[in-house]
Design an enzyme around this catalytic site. Structure first.
Site, PDB file in Angstrom:
ATOM      1  CB  ILE A  53      -1.006  -0.055   1.182  1.00 42.38           C
ATOM      2  CG1 ILE A  53      -2.204   0.833   0.924  1.00 42.38           C
ATOM      3  CG2 ILE A  53      -0.359   0.251   2.505  1.00 42.38           C
ATOM      4  CD1 ILE A  53      -3.421   0.451   1.746  1.00 42.38           C
ATOM      5  CB  CYS A  70     -11.602  -6.574  -8.475  1.00 39.96           C
ATOM      6  SG  CYS A  70     -13.273  -6.561  -7.796  1.00 39.96           S
ATOM      7  NE  ARG A  76     -10.950 -10.083  -6.837  1.00 40.85           N
ATOM      8  CZ  ARG A  76     -10.585 -10.685  -7.967  1.00 40.85           C
ATOM      9  NH1 ARG A  76      -9.408 -11.292  -8.032  1.00 40.85           N
ATOM     10  NH2 ARG A  76     -11.367 -10.672  -9.014  1.00 40.85           N
ATOM     11  CB  CYS A 117      -4.600  -1.914 -22.665  1.00 43.90           C
ATOM     12  SG  CYS A 117      -2.835  -1.898 -23.019  1.00 43.90           S
TER      13      CYS A 117
HETATM   14 ZN   LIG Z   1      -1.520  -2.130 -21.165  1.00 43.35          ZN
END
Ligand SMILES: [Zn+2]
Length: 130
Positions: A53, A70, A76, A117
């Site tokens: 963190i 998530c 999560r 992506c």
């Molecule tokens: Zn990427």
């Protein structure tokens, strides 16, 4: 005072994500490596989130808005967002002002046909990679 956490929709995020003051934090675990990701998002897996963190806080220096997600943003994502909020209160960080959770998570994002992506760069080079 603890920061409150609010939700953001995919279309709101799409409109905001090019701003320089925002960081997207993906807390999925292994799924990220085979399901793709939101361009430019950071990866802090939920299973090691608490240990890393302070790295996260360092990495997002200069940003004031963090968007967590998530796969579905049901467990999560909101859990890690709350952990961060608690941590920021403890260390008296005032730079990060907004902690948001992406509604419906990555799966909802992808199902709505938003750009995914699939680069393998760590960290993701995001929109610049295309
Ligand atoms: Zn990427």
């Amino acid at each position: 005072m603890a920061r409150s956490i609010s939700y953001i929709t995919g279309s709101q995020l799409l409109a905001l994500k090019r701003r320089p003051n925002i960081a997207i934090v993906d807390v999925r675990d292994d799924e990220r490596s085979y399901d793709g990701h939101i361009a430019g998002s950071l990866h802090y897996a939920s299973d090691t989130f608490s240990d890393k963190i302070s790295n996260l806080v360092q990495e997002v220096k200069g940003k004031d808005t963090l968007v967590f997600h998530c796969a579905l943003s049901q467990v999560r994502g909101p859990t890690c967002a709350r952990r961060l909020a608690t941590h920021l209160t403890e260390v008296e960080n005032e730079e990060i002002k907004n902690i948001l959770v992406l509604e419906r998570g990555f799966n909802g994002w992808e199902a709505s046909g938003r750009p995914v992506c699939r680069c393998t760069s760590i960290p993701c080079k995001g929109d610049n990679a295309q």
